[in-house]
Design a protein around this motif. Structure first.
Motif, PDB file in Angstrom:
ATOM      1  N   MET A  16       0.744  -1.115  -0.119  1.00  0.00           N
ATOM      2  CA  MET A  16      -0.065   0.013   0.082  1.00  0.00           C
ATOM      3  C   MET A  16       0.938   1.297   0.089  1.00  0.00           C
ATOM      4  SD  MET A  16      -2.878   1.518  -0.172  1.00  0.00           S
ATOM      5  CE  MET A  16      -4.262   0.248   0.366  1.00  0.00           C
ATOM      6  N   GLN A  17       1.819   1.306   0.773  1.00  0.00           N
ATOM      7  CA  GLN A  17       2.811   2.371   0.915  1.00  0.00           C
ATOM      8  C   GLN A  17       3.466   2.695  -0.631  1.00  0.00           C
ATOM      9  OE1 GLN A  17       3.222   4.545   3.261  1.00  0.00           O
ATOM     10  NE2 GLN A  17       1.586   3.531   4.272  1.00  0.00           N
ATOM     11  N   LEU A  18       3.790   1.642  -1.049  1.00  0.00           N
ATOM     12  CA  LEU A  18       4.313   1.596  -2.561  1.00  0.00           C
ATOM     13  C   LEU A  18       3.492   2.252  -3.685  1.00  0.00           C
ATOM     14  CD1 LEU A  18       6.736   1.277  -4.579  1.00  0.00           C
ATOM     15  CD2 LEU A  18       5.891  -1.039  -4.752  1.00  0.00           C
ATOM     16  N   LEU A  19       2.277   1.829  -3.486  1.00  0.00           N
ATOM     17  CA  LEU A  19       1.359   2.374  -4.380  1.00  0.00           C
ATOM     18  C   LEU A  19       1.054   3.949  -4.046  1.00  0.00           C
ATOM     19  CD1 LEU A  19      -1.588  -0.565  -4.309  1.00  0.00           C
ATOM     20  CD2 LEU A  19       0.129   0.228  -6.200  1.00  0.00           C
ATOM     21  N   ARG A  20       1.125   4.265  -2.691  1.00  0.00           N
ATOM     22  CA  ARG A  20       1.014   5.659  -2.455  1.00  0.00           C
ATOM     23  C   ARG A  20       1.961   6.313  -2.871  1.00  0.00           C
ATOM     24  NH1 ARG A  20      -2.147   7.713   2.607  1.00  0.00           N
ATOM     25  NH2 ARG A  20      -3.990   6.675   2.488  1.00  0.00           N
ATOM     26  N   LYS A  21       3.448   6.082  -3.134  1.00  0.00           N
ATOM     27  CA  LYS A  21       4.518   6.771  -3.402  1.00  0.00           C
ATOM     28  C   LYS A  21       4.427   6.797  -5.015  1.00  0.00           C
ATOM     29  CE  LYS A  21       7.640   5.725   0.244  1.00  0.00           C
ATOM     30  NZ  LYS A  21       8.704   4.592   0.639  1.00  0.00           N
ATOM     31  N   LEU A  22       4.054   5.545  -5.530  1.00  0.00           N
ATOM     32  CA  LEU A  22       3.958   5.718  -7.213  1.00  0.00           C
ATOM     33  C   LEU A  22       2.677   6.709  -7.592  1.00  0.00           C
ATOM     34  CD1 LEU A  22       4.011   1.805  -7.858  1.00  0.00           C
ATOM     35  CD2 LEU A  22       5.769   3.626  -8.130  1.00  0.00           C
ATOM     36  N   GLY A  23       1.765   6.997  -6.879  1.00  0.00           N
ATOM     37  CA  GLY A  23       0.766   7.946  -6.936  1.00  0.00           C
ATOM     38  C   GLY A  23       1.102   9.326  -6.754  1.00  0.00           C
ATOM     39  N   PHE A  24       2.335   9.675  -6.377  1.00  0.00           N
ATOM     40  CA  PHE A  24       2.781  11.146  -6.111  1.00  0.00           C
ATOM     41  C   PHE A  24       2.368  11.960  -7.487  1.00  0.00           C
ATOM     42  CE2 PHE A  24       5.962  14.379  -6.226  1.00  0.00           C
ATOM     43  CZ  PHE A  24       5.604  15.277  -5.030  1.00  0.00           C
ATOM     44  N   PRO A  25       2.778  11.576  -8.497  1.00  0.00           N
ATOM     45  CA  PRO A  25       2.269  12.652  -9.827  1.00  0.00           C
ATOM     46  C   PRO A  25       0.871  12.973  -9.806  1.00  0.00           C
ATOM     47  CG  PRO A  25       3.651  10.798 -10.461  1.00  0.00           C
ATOM     48  CD  PRO A  25       3.426  10.530  -9.086  1.00  0.00           C
ATOM     49  N   ILE A  26       0.267  11.812  -9.488  1.00  0.00           N
ATOM     50  CA  ILE A  26      -1.446  12.044  -9.490  1.00  0.00           C
ATOM     51  C   ILE A  26      -1.882  12.987  -8.351  1.00  0.00           C
ATOM     52  CG2 ILE A  26      -3.552  11.035  -9.340  1.00  0.00           C
ATOM     53  CD1 ILE A  26      -2.619   8.455 -10.123  1.00  0.00           C
ATOM     54  N   SER A  27      -1.130  13.046  -7.318  1.00  0.00           N
ATOM     55  CA  SER A  27      -1.293  13.702  -6.102  1.00  0.00           C
ATOM     56  C   SER A  27      -0.921  15.266  -6.331  1.00  0.00           C
ATOM     57  CB  SER A  27      -0.649  13.474  -4.959  1.00  0.00           C
ATOM     58  OG  SER A  27       0.732  13.777  -4.927  1.00  0.00           O
ATOM     59  N   LEU A  28       0.076  15.556  -7.224  1.00  0.00           N
ATOM     60  CA  LEU A  28       0.101  16.849  -7.913  1.00  0.00           C
ATOM     61  C   LEU A  28      -0.940  17.471  -8.658  1.00  0.00           C
ATOM     62  CD1 LEU A  28       3.995  16.455  -8.752  1.00  0.00           C
ATOM     63  CD2 LEU A  28       3.061  17.481  -6.679  1.00  0.00           C
ATOM     64  N   ILE A  29      -1.418  16.474  -9.633  1.00  0.00           N
ATOM     65  CA  ILE A  29      -2.431  16.942 -10.186  1.00  0.00           C
ATOM     66  C   ILE A  29      -3.702  17.268  -9.370  1.00  0.00           C
ATOM     67  CG2 ILE A  29      -4.238  16.346 -12.282  1.00  0.00           C
ATOM     68  CD1 ILE A  29      -1.808  14.508 -13.280  1.00  0.00           C
ATOM     69  N   TYR A  30      -4.067  16.412  -8.360  1.00  0.00           N
ATOM     70  CA  TYR A  30      -5.089  16.833  -7.579  1.00  0.00           C
ATOM     71  C   TYR A  30      -4.752  18.078  -6.676  1.00  0.00           C
ATOM     72  CZ  TYR A  30      -8.411  15.679  -3.866  1.00  0.00           C
ATOM     73  OH  TYR A  30      -9.413  15.629  -2.620  1.00  0.00           O
ATOM     74  N   ALA A  31      -3.449  18.246  -6.097  1.00  0.00           N
ATOM     75  CA  ALA A  31      -3.561  19.405  -5.538  1.00  0.00           C
ATOM     76  C   ALA A  31      -3.601  20.819  -6.228  1.00  0.00           C
ATOM     77  CB  ALA A  31      -1.816  19.246  -5.114  1.00  0.00           C
TER      78      ALA A  31
END
Length: 334
Positions: free
Chosen positions: A1-16
């Motif tokens: 789960m933590q790995l998936l969260r890290k991989l989702g960082f680019p998506i988090s930038l778009i979300y932000a």
């Protein structure tokens, strides 16, 4: 789960970016909002996950009801109905959603309604009920409604200032939006949290000149309630106990039970999980099933060995008085 969260960082930038633009448009008046004649108090958070919103709503209902007719408006997450629904005798948990149903069962004299469109829900409540105060549950991020007071909750072990945007973190709104809160409640604190630690957290949150920061911890009841009546918590030490949870973060309850010397197996499900008949059959094969009040309303009447443990907020260093004074001001000012 933590790995998936890290991989989702680019998506988090778009979300932000999306969150920033949305709030910017509201701040500049490019997106419209509506104020209502009825006094409205919003309770919510900036992050997904459990911060103790339902116990806070219950605390407020028990106090604010002295000001007249009180209504609670929630989204009704996980319900199987659509649109606006007002709780009434005979309604079931699947139609209302577990948290609103729990509030309705506990406070039958309050008007509890659900509607994903908060503007629409408030309008119908004003037209049909005419409440004196409306509590908006989990609505801090819903800026289409301008409320009279905002109560922001943040968990001690997961402060919003230390968080990041979904899906890498748990933030669903900008940390900057905390400035809209009249009062910030740091919930789920250790019961022995020192004054020095409280001061450290206050400085970390950097509240505005008019903002209040208070601290609370969760106090679990020692009298369990269930289909067969009541049972003292201490009686569980001599029984085979299965803890069933379908909440965002059960760790504090787990730690509390372990501290009481209770041995149990823990069956953890997703937040707002509606239990299947197969799962209920599994529970009925256990000697004692202990659960939360929110989970219990989804299990009630489906077995005889189910008990729930109630919980409430307890405030530190006069925090309750600070909160109630603020709410008294919001409900008595013309």
């Amino acid at each position: 789960m933590q790995l998936l969260r890290k991989l989702g960082f680019p998506i988090s930038l778009i979300y932000a970016l999306v969150v920033y633009l949305r709030n910017y448009f509201y701040d500049k008046g490019l997106f419209s909002f509506k104020s209502f004649d009825t006094k409205t108090i919003c309770v919510g958070n900036l992050s997904v996950g459990g911060t103790g919103k339902t116990p806070m709503i219950e605390f407020l209902v028990s106090h604010v009801k002295k000001h007249g007719k009180i209504a609670v408006l929630s989204r009704g997450y996980g319900r199987k109905s659509k649109g606006y629904v007002l709780a009434k005798p005979g309604i079931d948990v699947e139609e209302l959603g577990d948290e609103p149903y729990q509030i309705y069962k506990k406070f039958p004299n309050a008007f509890v309604a659900v509607d994903a469109d908060r503007q629409h829900g408030i309008s119908i409540l004003e037209e049909t009920i005419g409440p004196d105060v409306i509590l908006l549950d989990d609505a801090f991020q819903h800026r289409k409604v301008r409320c009279d007071q905002y109560v922001l909750l943040t968990s001690y072990d997961s402060l919003y200032v230390d968080d990041w945007y979904l899906p890498t973190g748990n933030l669903r709104d900008s940390k900057r939006e905390a400035r809209r809160a009249n009062i910030i409640v740091v919930t789920k604190c250790p019961s022995n949290l020192s004054v020095a630690e409280q001061q450290r957290i206050r400085k970390k949150l950097i509240p505005g000149p008019s903002q209040k920061v208070i601290f609370s911890f969760l106090e679990y009841e020692t009298k369990l309630k269930g289909n067969l009546g009541e049972m003292d918590l201490a009686e569980l030490k001599n029984k085979k106990v299965t803890l069933v949870t379908g909440i965002a973060n059960p760790q504090q309850l787990v730690s509390f039970l372990e501290a009481q010397g209770i041995v149990f197996e823990h069956l953890a499900y997703a937040d707002h999980h509606f239990f299947t008949e197969k799962e209920i059959a599994l529970f009925n094969n256990r000697e004692i099933v202990l659960t939360t009040e929110k989970d219990y309303v989804r299990m009630e009447g489906r077995g005889e060995n189910f008990y729930y443990i109630g919980v409430r907020h307890k405030f530190m260093n006069g925090g309750e008085e600070v909160l109630l004074n603020l709410l008294d001001e919001s409900t008595t000012t013309p």
